[in-house]
Design a protein around this motif. Structure first.
Motif, PDB file in Angstrom:
ATOM      1  N   THR A  34       9.598 -54.153  51.500  1.00  0.00           N
ATOM      2  CA  THR A  34      10.830 -54.010  50.270  1.00  0.00           C
ATOM      3  C   THR A  34       9.680 -53.126  48.999  1.00  0.00           C
ATOM      4  OG1 THR A  34      12.349 -54.734  51.087  1.00  0.00           O
ATOM      5  CG2 THR A  34      12.263 -53.368  49.467  1.00  0.00           C
ATOM      6  N   ARG A  35       8.363 -54.258  48.698  1.00  0.00           N
ATOM      7  CA  ARG A  35       7.894 -54.317  47.179  1.00  0.00           C
ATOM      8  C   ARG A  35       6.941 -52.721  47.981  1.00  0.00           C
ATOM      9  NH1 ARG A  35       7.670 -58.290  43.059  1.00  0.00           N
ATOM     10  NH2 ARG A  35       8.668 -60.155  44.213  1.00  0.00           N
ATOM     11  N   GLN A  36       5.929 -53.193  49.400  1.00  0.00           N
ATOM     12  CA  GLN A  36       5.338 -52.364  49.543  1.00  0.00           C
ATOM     13  C   GLN A  36       6.055 -50.970  49.706  1.00  0.00           C
ATOM     14  OE1 GLN A  36       3.465 -52.908  52.999  1.00  0.00           O
ATOM     15  NE2 GLN A  36       1.766 -50.781  52.662  1.00  0.00           N
ATOM     16  N   ALA A  37       7.467 -51.080  50.395  1.00  0.00           N
ATOM     17  CA  ALA A  37       7.680 -49.385  50.481  1.00  0.00           C
ATOM     18  C   ALA A  37       8.103 -48.792  48.815  1.00  0.00           C
ATOM     19  CB  ALA A  37       9.534 -49.442  50.789  1.00  0.00           C
ATOM     20  N   LEU A  38       8.734 -49.508  47.655  1.00  0.00           N
ATOM     21  CA  LEU A  38       8.775 -49.169  46.355  1.00  0.00           C
ATOM     22  C   LEU A  38       7.558 -49.295  45.904  1.00  0.00           C
ATOM     23  CD1 LEU A  38      11.468 -49.587  45.072  1.00  0.00           C
ATOM     24  CD2 LEU A  38      11.056 -51.937  44.142  1.00  0.00           C
ATOM     25  N   SER A  39       6.551 -50.062  45.726  1.00  0.00           N
ATOM     26  CA  SER A  39       4.983 -49.135  44.837  1.00  0.00           C
ATOM     27  C   SER A  39       5.315 -47.447  45.527  1.00  0.00           C
ATOM     28  CB  SER A  39       4.208 -50.188  45.185  1.00  0.00           C
ATOM     29  OG  SER A  39       4.063 -49.887  46.794  1.00  0.00           O
ATOM     30  N   MET A  40       4.955 -47.001  47.149  1.00  0.00           N
ATOM     31  CA  MET A  40       4.987 -46.118  47.839  1.00  0.00           C
ATOM     32  C   MET A  40       5.350 -45.157  47.153  1.00  0.00           C
ATOM     33  SD  MET A  40       4.702 -47.360  51.598  1.00  0.00           S
ATOM     34  CE  MET A  40       4.336 -45.449  52.343  1.00  0.00           C
ATOM     35  N   ALA A  41       6.742 -45.621  46.831  1.00  0.00           N
ATOM     36  CA  ALA A  41       8.002 -44.321  45.850  1.00  0.00           C
ATOM     37  C   ALA A  41       7.682 -44.273  45.150  1.00  0.00           C
ATOM     38  CB  ALA A  41       9.545 -45.122  46.483  1.00  0.00           C
ATOM     39  N   TYR A  42       7.162 -45.454  44.130  1.00  0.00           N
ATOM     40  CA  TYR A  42       6.898 -45.125  42.936  1.00  0.00           C
ATOM     41  C   TYR A  42       5.498 -44.509  42.364  1.00  0.00           C
ATOM     42  CZ  TYR A  42      10.840 -48.784  41.289  1.00  0.00           C
ATOM     43  OH  TYR A  42      11.812 -49.183  40.591  1.00  0.00           O
ATOM     44  N   ASP A  43       4.650 -44.134  43.424  1.00  0.00           N
ATOM     45  CA  ASP A  43       3.487 -43.500  43.461  1.00  0.00           C
ATOM     46  C   ASP A  43       3.880 -42.023  43.477  1.00  0.00           C
ATOM     47  OD1 ASP A  43       1.661 -46.281  43.232  1.00  0.00           O
ATOM     48  OD2 ASP A  43       0.788 -46.612  45.604  1.00  0.00           O
ATOM     49  N   LYS A  44       5.422 -41.681  44.103  1.00  0.00           N
ATOM     50  CA  LYS A  44       5.476 -39.765  44.531  1.00  0.00           C
ATOM     51  C   LYS A  44       6.673 -39.938  43.450  1.00  0.00           C
ATOM     52  CE  LYS A  44       4.552 -40.787  49.318  1.00  0.00           C
ATOM     53  NZ  LYS A  44       5.072 -39.616  50.508  1.00  0.00           N
ATOM     54  N   ASP A  45       6.648 -40.825  42.374  1.00  0.00           N
ATOM     55  CA  ASP A  45       7.708 -40.574  41.133  1.00  0.00           C
ATOM     56  C   ASP A  45       9.096 -40.547  41.498  1.00  0.00           C
ATOM     57  OD1 ASP A  45       5.943 -41.222  39.032  1.00  0.00           O
ATOM     58  OD2 ASP A  45       5.661 -38.791  39.426  1.00  0.00           O
ATOM     59  N   MET A  46       9.616 -40.894  42.609  1.00  0.00           N
ATOM     60  CA  MET A  46      10.343 -40.741  43.332  1.00  0.00           C
ATOM     61  C   MET A  46      11.268 -42.322  43.697  1.00  0.00           C
ATOM     62  SD  MET A  46       9.974 -38.447  46.300  1.00  0.00           S
ATOM     63  CE  MET A  46       9.845 -37.155  45.669  1.00  0.00           C
ATOM     64  N   ASP A  47      12.724 -42.521  44.084  1.00  0.00           N
ATOM     65  CA  ASP A  47      13.016 -43.179  44.884  1.00  0.00           C
ATOM     66  C   ASP A  47      13.028 -44.077  45.353  1.00  0.00           C
ATOM     67  OD1 ASP A  47      14.338 -43.776  41.781  1.00  0.00           O
ATOM     68  OD2 ASP A  47      15.353 -41.498  42.183  1.00  0.00           O
TER      69      ASP A  47
END
Length: 174
Positions: A34-47
């Motif tokens: 979950t942490r990795q998926a969350l960081s990928m989302a934050y990198d794209k400025d998304m949720d």
């Protein structure tokens, strides 16, 4: 927003260890922590939004949640505009109604039926009239015969307390 709709879990609200992740373009990224998926989302400025919590592991999608909610509310408003509300109208009569008065009531019911509404026809019995229910049923048959070109009978005539009640609906347009 509809009442039955529950809010989706987003970003920090997701408490699972691993989630199946879908990218914003719809491509599968596989099962990720979950942490990795969350960081990928934050990198794209998304949720990171959990779209299927019942799956094993739960399915999450990277998307702009605000935009998603806006589009969802637009779709809900469109659906609400397109639905037609059918109203129930009522026509009341006495047992000793005259022929012209009956024709007037039939005209009123015809107007309601042609507008697409359902019509409740009730004949109220007063005092000793209750002993002559057969006259009420005959009156209801005459009413049905006069209305048969625009409406069909949904529920046949039935006694409810001191009233004889029947329900009509509009015939389907051909």
């Amino acid at each position: 927003m509809s009442i039955a709709k529950k809010e989706l879990l987003i970003n920090g609200s997701i408490r699972e260890k691993e989630v199946r992740t879908i990218d914003s373009d719809g491509s599968q990224l596989g099962v990720l922590p979950t942490r990795q998926a969350l960081s990928m989302a934050y990198d794209k400025d998304m949720d990171l939004v959990m779209i299927s919590p019942g799956a094993q592991p739960p399915v999450c999608k990277i998307m702009d949640y605000g935009k998603y909610r806006f589009e969802q509310s637009k779709r809900d408003k469109e659906a609400k505009k397109k639905q037609k509300v059918i109203e129930n109208k009522e026509v009341r009569m006495g047992l000793n109604i005259d022929t012209h008065d009956l024709e007037t009531k039939v005209g009123q019911a015809t107007k309601f039926l042609s507008a697409g509404n359902k019509v409740k026809v009730s004949i109220r019995f007063r005092g000793r009239e209750l002993a002559h229910k057969n006259l009420g049923f005959e009156l209801m048959e005459r009413f049905t015969a006069l209305c048969e070109e625009v409406g069909t009978i949904d529920k046949p005539p039935k006694m409810e307390g001191r009233s004889l009640v029947a329900f009509f609906s509009a015939k389907a347009a051909k």
